[in-house]
Design an enzyme around this catalytic site. Structure first.
Site, mmCIF file in Angstrom:
data_model
loop_
_atom_site.group_PDB
_atom_site.id
_atom_site.type_symbol
_atom_site.label_atom_id
_atom_site.label_comp_id
_atom_site.label_asym_id
_atom_site.label_seq_id
_atom_site.Cartn_x
_atom_site.Cartn_y
_atom_site.Cartn_z
ATOM 1 N N ASN A 77 -1.902 -3.192 7.527
ATOM 2 C CA ASN A 77 -0.829 -3.817 8.302
ATOM 3 C C ASN A 77 -1.187 -3.785 9.771
ATOM 4 O O ASN A 77 -2.273 -3.375 10.151
ATOM 5 C CB ASN A 77 0.522 -3.151 8.019
ATOM 6 C CG ASN A 77 1.441 -4.041 7.204
ATOM 7 O OD1 ASN A 77 1.697 -5.187 7.564
ATOM 8 N ND2 ASN A 77 1.923 -3.530 6.073
ATOM 9 N N ARG B 152 -4.493 -9.626 -1.989
ATOM 10 C CA ARG B 152 -3.946 -10.768 -1.249
ATOM 11 C C ARG B 152 -4.040 -10.473 0.241
ATOM 12 O O ARG B 152 -4.194 -9.310 0.647
ATOM 13 C CB ARG B 152 -2.491 -11.050 -1.647
ATOM 14 C CG ARG B 152 -1.494 -9.952 -1.296
ATOM 15 C CD ARG B 152 -0.070 -10.432 -1.559
ATOM 16 N NE ARG B 152 0.939 -9.393 -1.400
ATOM 17 C CZ ARG B 152 1.472 -9.019 -0.238
ATOM 18 N NH1 ARG B 152 1.053 -9.588 0.888
ATOM 19 N NH2 ARG B 152 2.395 -8.077 -0.185
ATOM 20 N N ASP C 35 5.030 -0.865 9.007
ATOM 21 C CA ASP C 35 4.703 -2.215 8.539
ATOM 22 C C ASP C 35 4.066 -2.993 9.697
ATOM 23 O O ASP C 35 3.184 -2.483 10.372
ATOM 24 C CB ASP C 35 5.970 -2.888 8.003
ATOM 25 C CG ASP C 35 5.685 -3.962 6.968
ATOM 26 O OD1 ASP C 35 4.819 -4.816 7.217
ATOM 27 O OD2 ASP C 35 6.338 -3.977 5.915
ATOM 28 N N GLU D 215 -0.307 -2.615 -4.837
ATOM 29 C CA GLU D 215 0.038 -1.574 -3.862
ATOM 30 C C GLU D 215 -0.426 -0.189 -4.302
ATOM 31 O O GLU D 215 0.274 0.809 -4.123
ATOM 32 C CB GLU D 215 1.545 -1.580 -3.574
ATOM 33 C CG GLU D 215 2.045 -2.919 -3.073
ATOM 34 C CD GLU D 215 3.541 -2.921 -2.777
ATOM 35 O OE1 GLU D 215 4.169 -1.850 -2.840
ATOM 36 O OE2 GLU D 215 4.077 -4.011 -2.472
#
Length: 292
Positions: free
Chosen positions: A150, A102, A199, A123
């Protein structure tokens, strides 16, 4: 290093997102998504009101587009999102051969080029890649694949890309040529075992990088050399990304997540998944609408 004790973090929207992400300021409001909730949110700090739209699948981010609407990174590809009608129209699927992936995070540079990454939804698999959309074409940047991409964040002059390998706990620094081509990645920041997972990230007006930490209870600010300057502690463990907003881009907004928290953790963190704000003590950079 300065601690964040003097930076009061406040919850401003009790949205309870399962996986809040992608905050972006569009001039009058803060937009963000709930990836697992398949929703796009808009928050108006002027009157405290909010709106939400359902997405056709997991949505990693929304960004303003030059045409006046928005571009959304949905699991099935890039979509044009019209907030007036709530419609999503598919523009491009960059990964038809990776149905388990995704789209995860994105940013534009000063020219309006769109940089976005993908990730394995489980993941684990090293199938996440970073892409660049420029002149109507989307290209794989050919950076080494990772499980979870990220960032990305781009310097104000447009010549440096910061690219995050979340599970590898590494932020890479990559030179950007005028035509968008990338140089060789250089290891910029390596995160310690006890610090959580890097992140989303964003650059401020002084060229410093703000990185949110999943499982790390806060946000860290790094100078251009990669030295940590400041840590802002949150009342929740999973902080996912910040954006600079307000009239002068001097207010920080941060998304957070409930994902991965068991019942005991949720009881101890009743604000998990909320939208937060704090005074960062520095201004951010305006977001250039995507030219796509």
């Amino acid at each position: 290093m300065q601690a964040g004790a003097d930076m009061t973090v406040q919850s401003v929207l009790p949205v309870g997102a399962m996986l809040g992400e992608g905050p972006v300021w569009t001039g009058d409001a803060l937009w963000f998504v709930d990836i697992k909730g398949r929703a796009v949110h808009r928050f108006d700090p002027g009157d405290g009101s909010s709106q939400a739209w359902s997405a056709p699948d997991q949505v990693g981010w929304v960004l303003p587009a030059e045409a006046g609407d928005m571009i959304a990174g949905v699991k099935t590809g890039l979509h044009r999102f019209d907030p007036v009608t709530g419609s999503f129209a598919l523009l491009h699927d960059p990964e038809p051969d990776y149905p388990g992936n995704r789209l995860n995070d994105a940013a534009t540079d000063r020219t309006g080029r769109l940089w976005f990454g993908s990730m394995d939804d489980g993941e684990a698999a090293m199938t996440g890649r970073l892409y660049r959309c420029d002149g109507g074409a989307c290209r794989d940047t050919r950076l080494p694949p990772v499980a979870i991409t990220n960032g990305p964040a781009i310097s104000a002059d447009g010549h440096t890309l910061y690219h995050t390998d979340t599970l590898g706990k590494t932020i890479w620094r990559v030179a950007i040529a005028d035509d968008g081509a990338l140089g060789a990645p250089e290891r910029h920041i390596v995160v310690g075992k006890a610090e959580g997972y890097p992140d989303g990230s964003v650059i401020d007006a002084e060229g410093c990088l703000w990185v949110a930490f999943y499982g790390g209870w806060g946000v860290r600010r790094y100078d251009p050399s990669g030295r940590m300057m400041r840590f802002v502690r949150f009342p929740v463990a999973n902080v996912t990304k910040i954006a600079f907003g307000g009239a002068n881009l001097t207010t920080a907004y941060a998304t957070s997540a409930r994902k991965g928290l068991d019942n005991a953790a949720l009881e101890a963190q009743p604000l998990a998944g909320h939208l937060f704000t704090f005074d960062p003590g520095v201004a951010g950079l305006p977001v250039t609408p995507a030219k796509i």
